[in-house]
Design a protein around this motif. Structure first.
Motif, PDB file in Angstrom:
ATOM      1  N   TYR A   1      -4.914   3.047 -13.142  1.00 27.88           N
ATOM      2  CA  TYR A   1      -4.681   4.434 -13.542  1.00 27.88           C
ATOM      3  C   TYR A   1      -4.708   4.537 -15.069  1.00 27.88           C
ATOM      4  O   TYR A   1      -5.361   5.405 -15.637  1.00 27.88           O
ATOM      5  N   LYS A   2      -4.016   3.614 -15.705  1.00 27.20           N
ATOM      6  CA  LYS A   2      -3.893   3.713 -17.168  1.00 27.20           C
ATOM      7  C   LYS A   2      -5.239   3.493 -17.855  1.00 27.20           C
ATOM      8  O   LYS A   2      -5.597   4.222 -18.775  1.00 27.20           O
ATOM      9  N   LEU A   3      -5.981   2.496 -17.389  1.00 32.56           N
ATOM     10  CA  LEU A   3      -7.250   2.231 -18.048  1.00 32.56           C
ATOM     11  C   LEU A   3      -8.245   3.356 -17.794  1.00 32.56           C
ATOM     12  O   LEU A   3      -9.083   3.668 -18.643  1.00 32.56           O
TER      13      LEU A   3
ATOM     14  N   TYR B   1      -3.344   9.637  -0.621  1.00 31.81           N
ATOM     15  CA  TYR B   1      -3.692   8.991  -1.879  1.00 31.81           C
ATOM     16  C   TYR B   1      -3.934  10.073  -2.908  1.00 31.81           C
ATOM     17  O   TYR B   1      -4.831  10.899  -2.762  1.00 31.81           O
ATOM     18  N   ARG B   2      -3.106  10.128  -3.939  1.00 35.89           N
ATOM     19  CA  ARG B   2      -3.288  11.185  -4.933  1.00 35.89           C
ATOM     20  C   ARG B   2      -2.932  10.666  -6.321  1.00 35.89           C
ATOM     21  O   ARG B   2      -2.165   9.732  -6.491  1.00 35.89           O
ATOM     22  N   ILE B   3      -3.522  11.312  -7.297  1.00 35.11           N
ATOM     23  CA  ILE B   3      -3.289  10.876  -8.679  1.00 35.11           C
ATOM     24  C   ILE B   3      -2.719  12.025  -9.515  1.00 35.11           C
ATOM     25  O   ILE B   3      -2.609  11.909 -10.726  1.00 35.11           O
ATOM     26  N   ASP B   4      -2.395  13.130  -8.866  1.00 35.15           N
ATOM     27  CA  ASP B   4      -1.864  14.266  -9.628  1.00 35.15           C
ATOM     28  C   ASP B   4      -0.366  14.102  -9.836  1.00 35.15           C
ATOM     29  O   ASP B   4       0.196  13.018  -9.666  1.00 35.15           O
ATOM     30  N   SER B   5       0.304  15.158 -10.167  1.00 33.98           N
ATOM     31  CA  SER B   5       1.720  15.049 -10.513  1.00 33.98           C
ATOM     32  C   SER B   5       2.578  14.620  -9.322  1.00 33.98           C
ATOM     33  O   SER B   5       3.719  14.200  -9.500  1.00 33.98           O
ATOM     34  N   GLN B   6       2.039  14.724  -8.104  1.00 34.94           N
ATOM     35  CA  GLN B   6       2.784  14.299  -6.934  1.00 34.94           C
ATOM     36  C   GLN B   6       2.661  12.796  -6.675  1.00 34.94           C
ATOM     37  O   GLN B   6       3.250  12.285  -5.736  1.00 34.94           O
ATOM     38  N   ALA B   7       1.856  12.125  -7.476  1.00 38.03           N
ATOM     39  CA  ALA B   7       1.607  10.713  -7.204  1.00 38.03           C
ATOM     40  C   ALA B   7       2.869   9.888  -7.424  1.00 38.03           C
ATOM     41  O   ALA B   7       3.776  10.290  -8.160  1.00 38.03           O
ATOM     42  N   THR B   8       2.914   8.737  -6.791  1.00 41.23           N
ATOM     43  CA  THR B   8       4.087   7.875  -6.909  1.00 41.23           C
ATOM     44  C   THR B   8       4.121   7.233  -8.285  1.00 41.23           C
ATOM     45  O   THR B   8       3.072   7.059  -8.919  1.00 41.23           O
ATOM     46  N   PRO B   9       5.289   6.872  -8.746  1.00 41.72           N
ATOM     47  CA  PRO B   9       5.373   6.223 -10.067  1.00 41.72           C
ATOM     48  C   PRO B   9       4.608   4.901 -10.110  1.00 41.72           C
ATOM     49  O   PRO B   9       4.036   4.546 -11.148  1.00 41.72           O
ATOM     50  N   THR B  10       4.583   4.167  -9.020  1.00 43.01           N
ATOM     51  CA  THR B  10       3.825   2.912  -9.002  1.00 43.01           C
ATOM     52  C   THR B  10       2.360   3.194  -9.312  1.00 43.01           C
ATOM     53  O   THR B  10       1.712   2.477 -10.071  1.00 43.01           O
ATOM     54  N   MET B  11       1.881   4.236  -8.678  1.00 41.13           N
ATOM     55  CA  MET B  11       0.477   4.606  -8.901  1.00 41.13           C
ATOM     56  C   MET B  11       0.258   4.984 -10.363  1.00 41.13           C
ATOM     57  O   MET B  11      -0.701   4.529 -10.998  1.00 41.13           O
TER      58      MET B  11
ATOM     59  N   GLU C   1       0.807  -1.215   0.000  1.00 37.74           N
ATOM     60  CA  GLU C   1       0.000   0.000   0.000  1.00 37.74           C
ATOM     61  C   GLU C   1       0.846   1.274   0.000  1.00 37.74           C
ATOM     62  O   GLU C   1       0.520   2.220  -0.724  1.00 37.74           O
ATOM     63  N   PRO C   2       1.938   1.351   0.767  1.00 35.81           N
ATOM     64  CA  PRO C   2       2.713   2.608   0.771  1.00 35.81           C
ATOM     65  C   PRO C   2       3.249   2.999  -0.605  1.00 35.81           C
ATOM     66  O   PRO C   2       3.469   4.190  -0.850  1.00 35.81           O
ATOM     67  N   ASP C   3       3.420   2.010  -1.495  1.00 39.29           N
ATOM     68  CA  ASP C   3       3.908   2.344  -2.829  1.00 39.29           C
ATOM     69  C   ASP C   3       2.940   3.229  -3.600  1.00 39.29           C
ATOM     70  O   ASP C   3       3.307   3.894  -4.562  1.00 39.29           O
ATOM     71  N   TYR C   4       1.692   3.192  -3.198  1.00 39.88           N
ATOM     72  CA  TYR C   4       0.674   3.937  -3.930  1.00 39.88           C
ATOM     73  C   TYR C   4       0.343   5.255  -3.256  1.00 39.88           C
ATOM     74  O   TYR C   4      -0.477   6.014  -3.740  1.00 39.88           O
TER      75      TYR C   4
END
Lengths: 467, 786
Positions: B700-702, B684-694, B675-678
């Motif tokens: 995310y891609k779909l 929990y974020r999906i913007d430019s600060q998000a982790t590369p794993t996320m 979980e910490p990888d995401y």
């Protein structure tokens, strides 16, 4: 890939057979066609052919039968043939409809199928008459390539003969083809052949013997969607309480070039003119006027994308499938509506009642592969008989609906390969005594009465063992 | 609207001795009940009127599908149904893992209607099952409350239950779920239990077992009954209320009920093997011991009895210890101590979040918030304490049951928001009692204050009737076991009332002094009516606005009218008609039931969540990078992947918001998903600060594939941010369908590349095939004739 090769072989074969026929067959009829003009309309997916024939009786005996010949491949797709005769002189010509019936001839070369036109007045020797023949083909445009992507436009093949197939000698003939756009990939040339804009002209060809045949192939762009209803079941239920309930079950398919690969909504939405041009976005159904309680749904619920416009002469229902239909995609849906009974139910002179309703599919510009019309007569009606202007398969069924005891008689009519031309009225005659209308209310009333009597009886009966 | 008031108004009329007025009261009560039933039915039709007659949400779709199967194939096929459309490749035995009560009920209704030649579709029957059973439930509430506190309280409680929002939320038309019939079964079982307790009739005891059987068929919540009733029996024994009626009410229920429960395939031997049922057996033993002791006490002299007690207690204790030790050992040997996960999370509210993320991930398994109490039971929350007090004056067997019921259900509702549903009937019953008693007091006071209106005899009549509480108190005091005498006009109690007539007359004087002042009682009455009106307004609002949305069709109101989002069905219809009938569709488990029911396609996981590993596999695939995910899905024979994406239109319960649960559940089984990888700094974020794993995971891609092309910025309206990675390509998946508002996106797995043996061979064959293809196509294009 293989289609052109096959086409070539087909061409060779037919040329050979043609020679054979020319040598063999002598003109069995004394008729000849002095002038023939054929206009083939390829703009939609229903191919319309207007044929004008000037027939001359060169023999000695009067005849009233004129044969039309079709190659076997075309006859399978032939939806309808109509013939009209022009009467009168130059100024005031009137058109009269003639009987056309399929005919089997024993010496039909190469499986040729015939239709006979029956003239109202026999054609005496030396006389001539002008016939207008209209026939429609369905499923006659073959998409090529058979699979296209979302952004490609739809190209189709149309196969026919440059020369009109006929058992008669044709003195002069011309064929015009109208394509939907100016984009024509290729076409078979047979001198003299001209192409101008959206029209192509084959001919004029002079003095062709009977059964002349010269295959042509036209490869052109046709971006109109090909709405094909694979199966349509229309159920018309008569209620003598004043309503005519119509329920139509559709299985719709886009009959054009199959969709291949990706469907991208972003492309489809942002560039609608370039993407999915041949996709089926909406359909228009023309319903009778004074239609009410219209619904449009499928097996998983209501479909919200529809609009109903009504005026005094007609109602138009614009429906969108749940998703745009690309080539090969399917959708099923149900349209239902109610109509006032007095518009469709009448009493005939012999004291019977008859329903006068439209056969065919209310959707515009669609081909129906198989249509089943079920007319559900009210319970207790007798001696049903249907009058349809063309041949249909008929049988009777029984249906049980709300609180029926003996069941309702259902007149089932089936027909294959329909086009909008078939939207003509048909009649179902039956006898019905109005007293039967009261059967169900009386039944309900007596059931309630019995229930109350039972309740009263129960309250007044003491069933206890000990007092 | 007028039901509570009118029912309250009916209260005095029902209690007259006058036969005509009695009959009139009976007819009035009947019509009030009829109207309550109509109201209970019609208040739930908002969903049909505002939306359409359609099955709602997720689980109802499964029930609907099962009912369709039942209607089509019959009962025997249903019991043996192995469903291969779900949990691919495992499948699921539906007949043995489903509570069949609801489907059998709806199937029977459908069959009955069809045999009467009323051609309703299965769907229509399913949609309207819940409203019909709500009407039944309100009638059952009337019966139950009537047994406890009389007709007036019964009518009030029934009216309250008919429109309590908590129950409406689970029983609107289309909400075809187990709870729809189970709440009726629950209340009806309780009614029959109380009825047996009051009458001591074996007939009702048998009916009670059958009602319990129906409840077991309908819902896993039957364990609440089989624990609550023993608790009440124990309470009765401890407080010295043991009687033969108690024995009759309980013993047949345990014996017959357990036997019947074991007939339901999904329960089977659980009815005797799991800890949820042990309490009932323990109390069964205790009850017999107590009954035996009472029997012995009756035939022995007090002295002998004392001797016997010491003897039996010493021996009995030893035996009990041994039995308990064996039981404890048995229970402890099972890993979950014999309790199912959901039951354990009931006892220990933190259990689920600690050990079973799959239970915790369901929103209806979360503890409720205070506003949700107010939303779901509204003014009842204030009336419940008053009702509990009313139950204590006087305390009878029946009213003690109600007190126990409300106490336990308050606790359970505090653990799981879903169990508000069990709490709601209890709240309605106690509030009904409270309201009815309050109306009683105030109207009586007004009557005493207005002697001009009420003639003397009438006052007497009203006095004797309305002071039943007092009289009953006396009766109960006189003979503890005999209560609610007015409901069962047995000879004894009638005699008693006659005897007490002078007593009550004397009491009338006292009462006159105790009566409240006229103005304050009028004002209080008005305030109560206002409270009732507020409740009605709130309930209608909740039914119309809050709980009617079918959740598969969404609507939004904007300035240019109503906008409909029908994307889910668009996607399901597309899948249904344009994919192969045996294709497998992978999605998060929420959409499993809908996919099988609406799209008729095989799914990997669904809302049944019986196999945690399988769900974790899908969760892992969703949280893996594309290639790994493709391998997982390919190994599961998946052809299409379905994701729900709300970023374009702002639909908040989409897969990105559920994604952390996928990570957690996946990580619980496959430890390489962490979980910490995401999370970036625990966020929990999906913007430019998000982790590369996320940003590289499949979900995310779909979700965001080509999203940037819609507005150029890729602004996600749910997360209110621009997404982190805007431009990327998919290598192993291809988009095959996206709905109109982008809410559902369907991707197809690209077929695996051909295996290539040698390099030279590969290049050769490749060039040759391509060239020949090019040649052929070239000629074909130019001239199809040669």
């Amino acid at each position: 890939m293989e289609a052109p090769i096959r086409a070539t072989e087909f061409l060779r074969f037919t040329l050979l057979s043609l020679l054979f026929f020319v040598c063999r067959s002598s003109p069995s009829h004394d008729l000849l066609i002095s002038n023939a003009e054929r206009r083939i309309d390829l703009t939609s997916h229903i191919v319309k052919v207007y044929l004008t024939l000037k027939v001359e009786n060169a023999g000695s005996t009067p005849t009233s039968e004129i044969l039309l010949a079709f190659p076997p491949t075309q006859v399978d797709h032939l939806a309808t043939v109509e013939a009209l005769v022009t009467k009168g002189k130059r100024k005031k010509t009137t058109l009269a409809r003639l009987d056309v019936k399929p005919t089997e001839l024993p010496d039909a070369p190469n499986g040729t199928k015939y239709f006979t036109i029956y003239l109202a007045n026999p054609l005496n020797s030396g006389e001539s008459t002008t016939l207008e023949v209209l026939y429609l083909f369905t499923h006659s445009l073959e998409p090529f390539p058979a699979e296209i992507g979302q952004s490609e436009s739809q190209l189709v093949y149309y196969r026919d003969s440059a020369l009109i197939l006929s058992p008669y000698h044709i003195k002069q003939q011309t064929t015009f083809l109208k394509t939907p756009s100016t984009k024509v990939e290729s076409f078979t040339s047979m001198e003299p052949t001209n192409r101008a804009g959206t029209e192509m002209k084959y001919g004029p060809y002079e003095d062709r013997p009977p059964y002349s045949f010269s295959p042509i192939l036209i490869h052109f762009e046709n971006n109109s969607p090909f709405p094909v209803v694979e199966e349509l079941v229309r159920e018309v239920e008569i209620s003598h309480w004043g309503n005519l309930q119509v329920t139509e079950h559709y299985t719709l398919v886009h009959g054009g070039a199959r969709h291949k690969g990706v469907f991208s909504r972003v492309d489809y939405q942002s560039r609608p003119n370039l993407n999915g041009v041949s996709s089926l976005r909406y359909l228009l159904a023309r319903l009778p006027p004074r239609v009410h309680s219209v619904y449009y749904r499928d097996e998983i619920g209501n479909i919200s994308s529809s609009h109903l416009r009504t005026d005094s002469r007609k109602s138009e229902l614009e429906i969108e499938p749940r998703y745009p239909l690309f080539g090969g995609w399917k959708a099923t849906f149900v349209i239902g509506y109610g109509l006032p009974l007095q518009d469709f139910l009448f009493e005939s002179s012999d004291d019977r009642r008859y329903l006068n309703f439209t056969f065919g599919c209310p959707l515009l510009d669609t081909v129906v592969d198989k249509l089943t019309v079920k007319v559900v007569l009210p319970e207790g009606s007798k001696d049903p008989s249907a009058v349809v202007p063309f041949t249909v398969e008929q049988h009777l069924e029984t249906k049980y609906s709300y609180l029926d005891v003996v069941g309702r008689t259902v007149v089932v009519m089936e027909k294959k390969n329909l086009v909008p031309v078939h939207n003509s009225p048909f009649q179902v005659y039956y006898t019905f005594k109005p007293i039967f209308m009261l059967a169900e209310p009386l039944m309900l009333a007596s059931a309630f009465f019995l229930f109350f009597v039972a309740s009263v009886a129960y309250l007044h009966i003491d069933l206890s063992i000990r007092k | 609207m007028a039901a509570p008031e009118s029912s309250a108004a009916a209260v005095p009329t029902l209690y007259t001795n006058n036969a005509l007025r009695n009959a009139f009261g009976g007819v009035l009560a009947f019509f009030i009940l009829l109207l309550i039933g109509v109201m209970a039915f019609s208040i739930r039709l908002f969903s049909v009127i505002k939306y359409e007659s359609v099955i709602h949400e997720f689980d109802p779709y499964f029930n609907y599908r099962v009912t369709q199967f039942l209607a089509k194939n019959g009962i025997y096929e249903f019991w043996n149904w192995f469903d291969d459309r779900t949990w691919y490749p495992l499948g699921r035995v539906i007949g043995g893992t489903v509570y069949p009560g609801l489907t059998l009920t709806a199937g029977t209704i459908w069959w009955l209607l069809n045999s009467l030649n009323i051609p309703l579709s299965v769907e229509t029957v399913c949609v309207f099952t819940a409203p019909i059973f709500s009407a039944f439930a309100s009638w059952a509430t009337y019966l139950l409350t009537k047994e406890v506190k009389g007709t007036g309280a019964g009518l009030t409680a029934a009216a309250l239950l008919a429109m309590v929002p908590s129950y409406i939320s689970r029983s609107v038309a289309g909400s075809y779920d187990n709870e729809a019939v189970a709440i009726f079964a629950l209340i009806f079982t309780f009614y029959l239990y109380i009825k047996t307790l009051n009458t001591g009739s074996l007939f009702y005891a048998t009916l009670n077992s059958i009602a319990y059987f129906y409840m077991v068929c309908s819902w896993g919540g039957y364990t609440f009954i089989i624990n609550l009733i023993p608790m009440h029996v124990l309470l009765c024994i401890v407080t010295g209320r043991f009687s033969s009626r108690l024995y009759i009410a309980y013993a047949p229920l345990v014996v017959l009920g357990t036997l019947l429960a074991a007939l339901v395939p999904v329960v089977g031997f659980n009815a005797v093997m799991t800890s949820e049922h042990f309490a009932s057996f323990l109390v069964f033993i205790i009850l017999h011991v107590v009954a035996f002791v009472y029997y012995i006490k009756g035939i022995l002299t007090p002295k002998m009895f004392k001797v016997a007690v010491t003897l039996v207690v010493s021996v009995g204790l030893a035996v009990c210890c041994a039995v308990i030790a064996v039981l404890v050992a048995l229970v402890a040997s099972s890993p979950t101590k014999g309790w199912s996960g959901r039951s354990l999370s009931l006892l220990d509210p933190t259990y689920a979040s600690k050990y079973i993320p799959i239970i915790a991930s369901v929103s209806e398994h979360q503890p409720p918030t205070w506003p949700s109490y107010f939303m779901d039971i509204n003014v009842l929350a204030f009336l419940v304490p008053a009702g509990i007090i009313a139950c204590f004056s006087p305390l009878s067997d029946a009213s003690s049951f109600v007190v126990l019921y409300i106490a336990t259900s308050v606790y359970f509702s505090g653990v799981m928001v879903r169990l508000m549903l069990v709490f709601a009937p209890a709240a309605c019953i106690t509030s009904g009692i409270a309201l009815s008693q309050a109306f009683d007091v105030f109207t009586r006071s007004i009557k005493f204050q207005l002697p001009g209106i009420a003639s003397n005899t009438e006052v007497d009549a009203a006095e004797t009737s309305s002071s039943t509480a007092e009289a009953q108190n006396d009766v109960v005091k006189a003979e503890k076991s005999e209560e609610t005498s007015k409901n069962r006009p047995s000879k004894k109690s009638k005699k008693k009332e006659k005897e007490e007539k002078p007593l009550t007359k004397a009491k009338a004087e006292k009462k006159r002094l105790l009566a409240l002042p006229l103005d304050s009682s009028v004002i209080s009455l008005l305030l109560l009516i206002l409270l009732g009106a507020l409740y009605v307004v709130h309930c209608v609002w909740a039914a119309a606005e809050a709980y009617s949305a079918p959740s598969i069709v969404l609507t939004s109101r904007s300035h240019d009218g109503l906008h409909v989002f029908d994307d889910f069905r668009e996607a399901y219809a597309w899948l249904r008609h344009n994919t192969d009938v045996d294709d497998k569709v992978a999605s998060w488990w929420d959409y499993g039931y809908q996919t099988t029911a609406m799209a008729n396609r095989t799914v990997i996981v669904d809302n049944n969540t019986w196999n945690n590993t399988h769900i974790a596999t899908v969760g892992t695939a969703m949280s893996s990078p594309e290639k790994a995910a493709w391998e997982i899905f390919h190994s599961l024979d998946v052809k299409y992947v379905l994701v729900v994406f709300g970023g374009l239109v702002g639909y908040p319960s989409d897969d990105i918001n559920k994604f952390l649960w996928m990570v957690r559940i996946g990580g619980g089984v496959f430890p390489h998903i962490k979980e910490p990888d995401y999370l970036r700094d625990g966020q929990y974020r999906i913007d430019s600060q998000a982790t590369p794993t996320m940003l590289n995971c499949l979900m995310y891609k779909l979700s965001y594939y080509r999203f940037v092309e819609t507005d150029g910025k890729a602004f996600d309206r749910v997360r209110q941010t621009e997404i982190g990675k805007k431009y990327f390509k998919l290598t192993h998946f291809e988009e095959v369908f996206t709905t109109h508002h982008w809410m559902v996106r369907i991707y197809k797995l690209k077929p695996p590349k051909n295996r290539i043996r040698g390099k030279t061979k590969k290049s050769k064959s490749k060039t040759s095939t391509t060239s020949s293809r090019a040649k052929r196509s070239g000629t074909g294009k130019k001239n199809p004739w040669n």
